[in-house]
Design an enzyme around this catalytic site. Structure first.
Site, mmCIF file in Angstrom:
data_model
loop_
_atom_site.group_PDB
_atom_site.id
_atom_site.type_symbol
_atom_site.label_atom_id
_atom_site.label_comp_id
_atom_site.label_asym_id
_atom_site.label_seq_id
_atom_site.Cartn_x
_atom_site.Cartn_y
_atom_site.Cartn_z
ATOM 1 C CB CYS A 1 -10.841 -2.645 1.440
ATOM 2 S SG CYS A 1 -10.401 -1.840 -0.123
ATOM 3 C CB CYS B 1 -9.079 -4.433 -2.848
ATOM 4 S SG CYS B 1 -7.938 -3.063 -2.576
ATOM 5 C CB CYS C 1 -5.580 -1.068 -1.330
ATOM 6 S SG CYS C 1 -6.805 -0.396 -0.208
ATOM 7 C CD GLU D 1 -5.587 -5.786 -1.060
ATOM 8 O OE1 GLU D 1 -5.028 -4.669 -0.934
ATOM 9 O OE2 GLU D 1 -6.306 -6.265 -0.189
ATOM 10 C CD GLU E 1 -1.273 4.652 4.813
ATOM 11 O OE1 GLU E 1 -0.705 5.461 5.578
ATOM 12 O OE2 GLU E 1 -1.987 3.710 5.209
ATOM 13 C CG ASN F 1 -0.382 -0.196 2.527
ATOM 14 O OD1 ASN F 1 0.671 -0.810 2.672
ATOM 15 N ND2 ASN F 1 -1.031 0.315 3.553
#
Ligand code: THU
Length: 158
Positions: A108, A111, A70, A72, A61, A59
């Site tokens: 999530c 994703c 993210c 994924e 940020e 990930n």
């Protein structure tokens, strides 16, 4: 009433085939390189491609929180699902965090939608290995299991 049900397996890394153990290891390794200064929740995702290679991503940020990505989705952004050797057989997701729980990380919602796009485009199921921080793994053999009633390109057909 209609019913949707799916099977999943609760297992440990040690019980999985060597190829998958390596995939999980790759996801753990890349999680260490995550850029997650805001959440301090470092996620690593690794994809086992049909061509035999492994791709990884963590990930990433941003100070403008919604701009973060993210693991994924970062991973899938590099893959073209219509190229045969880039089809994904399996994805492993691992994380490093100081959170109280050690529970397996499941992708999530956004994703899940992204993984499903890949699965539908490649027309072959993607197995997902969701890993805890203490060697436990939850495994589903098909991405649709994580997102019933998904939205897809079918909805856009004229
Ligand atoms: N995160 C992922 O990378 N993958 C997921 O499936 C869940 C959440 C990241 C996003 C954010 O950088 C951090 O974990 C905390 O939410």
């Amino acid at each position: 009433m209609e019913q949707f049900s799916f099977s999943y397996q609760k297992t440990t890394v040690a019980e999985l085939p060597t190829t998958i153990q390596h995939l999980i290891q790759a996801s753990e390794d890349v999680a260490r390189h995550a850029y997650a200064p805001y959440s301090n929740f470092k996620v690593g995702a690794a994809a086992l491609l049909a061509g035999g290679s492994t791709m990884v991503c963590a990930n990433h940020e941003n100070a403008s929180y919604p701009a973060g990505t993210c693991a994924e989705r970062g991973l899938l952004a590099h893959i073209n699902p219509t190229e045969a050797d880039q089809q994904i057989n399996a994805i492993a997701v691992s994380y490093i965090s100081d959170a109280k729980t050690q529970t397996p990380l499941s992708p999530c919602g956004i994703c899940r939608q992204t993984i499903l796009e890949q699965q539908l485009a490649q027309n072959a199921p993607i197995a997902i290995y969701m890993c805890s921080t203490d060697g436990h793994v939850i495994y589903v053999e098909d991405a649709t299991h994580l997102l019933p009633f998904y939205f897809s390109s079918k909805n856009l057909e004229l």
